[in-house]
Motif scaffolding. Structure first.
Motif, short mmCIF file in Angstrom:
data_model
loop_
_atom_site.label_atom_id
_atom_site.label_comp_id
_atom_site.label_asym_id
_atom_site.label_seq_id
_atom_site.Cartn_x
_atom_site.Cartn_y
_atom_site.Cartn_z
N VAL A 130 0.85 -1.19 0.00
CA VAL A 130 0.00 0.00 0.00
C VAL A 130 0.88 1.24 0.00
N ILE A 131 0.59 2.17 -0.91
CA ILE A 131 1.31 3.44 -0.97
C ILE A 131 0.29 4.56 -0.86
N GLU A 132 0.47 5.44 0.12
CA GLU A 132 -0.43 6.57 0.33
C GLU A 132 0.31 7.87 0.02
N GLY A 133 -0.34 8.75 -0.75
CA GLY A 133 0.26 10.02 -1.09
C GLY A 133 0.11 11.06 0.00
N PRO A 134 0.94 12.11 -0.02
CA PRO A 134 1.97 12.33 -1.03
C PRO A 134 3.16 11.40 -0.82
#
Length: 283
Positions: free
Chosen positions: A92-96
């Motif tokens: 899982v990659i959450e921005g920014p």
């Protein structure tokens, strides 16, 4: 004849300490990536089995592989994925967030807002609001938060840091012989280039670790560790510079890089400049 120059006033932030970069990291990532998106058309992301949330704010580079089960969430900030990046399943990659070229992210990784990862890094576990410079390895499980990590660092499996005190107060740091109040509630650690940690190393809130250290403690390390320090359960001493140069060159060779003469001069100069730090710390 004297040349005339036009002077233009601009607003700018003064960066005084490394933790100032951590403090503004999320805001700066959002500004930089948004500016890039506005000036370049974004192609539709086509990765089978990958969930893109607010895909118009997600950039993926050439030849990057995102495996099925991954979630890229740009609802709270944009995401930039560079070229030749490999993101393994169920991450899982959450921005920014910014992930530079040739980065490998291992399965089940959690990359939270403010993650800023340099070229050719290997990343695993949980990371939040942390700047990681090029060629650094944090491959295994373990939390890394609100920190600044230099280049050519290797964090052993299970290495973690605290980024919040139990009293929820402003984090204080030791810098040489001074105690400095950061004014920040969340602050993990600052770690210099070429430092290595053993498995299950645990750093307290607001730790500062210098350049080219080797940390092999089963107990919690001190909050301030001078550059070129060797810390183990039975021994604390200055890290022999010839030995550390050999280790650094071996690590660089694994990435097809060769240390330059200027690189060696940097090592020797830092060793000389930080001699006073080591003496003060030993006393």
């Amino acid at each position: 004849m004297k040349k005339k120059f036009k002077v233009k006033e601009v607003s700018a932030r003064l960066i005084q300490y490394p933790w100032d970069l951590i403090h503004i990291n999320k805001e700066q990532l959002t500004t930089d990536i948004t500016s890039y998106i506005e000036n370049k058309p974004i192609k539709e992301n086509k990765h089978i089995g990958v969930h893109f949330i607010k895909g118009s704010q997600i950039i993926t580079g050439k030849n990057s592989i995102i495996k099925p089960g991954c979630v890229l969430d740009a609802e709270n900030g944009p995401i930039f994925i560079g070229n030749e990046v490999k993101i393994s399943s169920n991450s899982v990659i959450e921005g920014p967030a910014f992930i530079d070229d040739n980065v490998t992210i291992h399965a089940l990784s959690r990359i939270h807002a403010g993650s800023n990862i340099g070229k050719v890094c290997k990343i695993g576990g949980e990371i939040t609001n942390t700047i990681i410079q090029d060629y650094t390895n944090k491959q295994h499980d373990g939390f890394l938060g609100d920190s600044y990590i230099g280049s050519w660092v290797n964090l052993g499996a299970g290495t973690v840091n605290s980024n919040l005190t139990n009293i929820y107060g402003s984090v204080k740091l030791q810098l040489y012989d001074k105690i400095i109040d950061s004014g920040q509630t969340f602050l993990g650690m600052i770690m210099g280039d070429h430092t290595k940690t053993a498995i299950n190393t645990k750093f307290t809130t607001g730790s500062i670790i210098g350049f080219a250290c080797n940390i092999l403690l089963t107990s919690t390390p001190p909050k301030f560790i001078p550059s070129f320090s060797w810390y183990s359960d039975n021994l604390t001493r200055a890290y022999d510079i010839k030995r550390e140069l050999q280790v650094a060159k071996r690590m660089m060779a694994r990435r097809n890089k060769k240390m330059t003469r200027n690189g060696e001069k940097v090592f020797k100069t830092i060793f000389t400049l930080t001699e006073k730090e080591r003496k003060l710390h030993d006393n």
